[in-house]
Write an enzyme that holds these catalytic residues in place. Sequence first.
Site, PDB file in Angstrom:
ATOM      1  N   SER A   1      56.331  80.078   7.607  1.00 51.35           N
ATOM      2  CA  SER A   1      56.285  79.379   8.893  1.00 51.35           C
ATOM      3  C   SER A   1      57.403  79.780   9.836  1.00 51.35           C
ATOM      4  O   SER A   1      57.368  79.435  11.019  1.00 51.35           O
ATOM      5  CB  SER A   1      56.339  77.855   8.678  1.00 51.35           C
ATOM      6  OG  SER A   1      57.637  77.443   8.302  1.00 51.35           O
TER       7      SER A   1
ATOM      8  N   LYS B   1      63.201  74.376   9.429  1.00 55.75           N
ATOM      9  CA  LYS B   1      62.497  74.380  10.709  1.00 55.75           C
ATOM     10  C   LYS B   1      63.508  74.370  11.854  1.00 55.75           C
ATOM     11  O   LYS B   1      64.693  74.104  11.666  1.00 55.75           O
ATOM     12  CB  LYS B   1      61.583  73.157  10.832  1.00 55.75           C
ATOM     13  CG  LYS B   1      60.396  73.140   9.884  1.00 55.75           C
ATOM     14  CD  LYS B   1      59.384  74.186  10.250  1.00 55.75           C
ATOM     15  CE  LYS B   1      58.139  74.083   9.381  1.00 55.75           C
ATOM     16  NZ  LYS B   1      58.415  74.425   7.980  1.00 55.75           N
TER      17      LYS B   1
END
Length: 232
Positions: free
Chosen positions: A153, A191
Site C-alpha cells: 500500500s 501509513k
Amino acid sequence: MLTKKQLDLLEFIHKRVQRDGVPPSFDEMKIALDLRSKSGIHRLITALEERGFIRRLAHRARAIEIVRLPESLGGASTAGFSPRVIDGDRPDTPRPANADPVSVAAIELPLVGRIAAGVPIEAISDSAHQVAVPQQMISTTGEHYALEVKGDSMIEAGINNGDVVVIRETSTANNGDIVVALVEDHEATLKRFMRRGNAIALEAANPAYETRVFPDDKVKVQGVLVGLIRTY
C-alpha cells in the site's frame, strides 16, 4: 516522493530533452525502462504529472515539459519525507582487489516484527532479532527500532513489500509524516498521517487502497519513518 521507476523515467526524459531538445517517444521510454507495454509508461507519466514534476501540453505530439526535478537529479530540495534507501544488492562492478576497505558505521536496532503496508494486521510484537542499520539513518534524539514491511500500500512512496523500515519512536506526528499507527489498540499499520479536525486519516500511497479515517482517540502514533533498508 517518487518510486524508482518514476525517478528513472524522469531522469531519462530530462537527459533526452537536454540532448535533443525534445522528449523521447513512449516507445523509447518503454524500451529504456524495460517495460512490456506502453500502458506502464502512461501510468508513470500520469504519476509524474500528478506530483508536479512534468506537464503535458494538449494537442501536441511528444509535448512533455519538465516542471521541476527532485534533489537527487539536481533540483531544489522539497518539503516532506524522502526515505534514505540503502540497497542490499551487489555493486554493478566489483571493487578492485587493491582498493582500500570501506568502513560504514552501523548500529544494531531491534527488529520488533512486521508492519502492514496494506490492511492492518497484528500489533507490534516484542523484539526477537537485531538488524544492522547505517548510523547516518539514526537521529540524535529518541529511541529507534526496525520493522519488516508486509504489503504494497505504500509503493508510490518508495516502500515495497519486504523492505525494512527504520522508525524513530514518538507519539506525535505532523501532517504528511509516514507513521507507525496503532489502530484501536490492536492493529498496527504503516501509513501517511493526516489530521482532519477530530479525526485521523491514514492514507495509503497506492490508489488500490482507500484512505481510512478514525476518531483521533482510536489512533496512537508509535513512531515516524526515518529510513529504509532494501534487499534484493
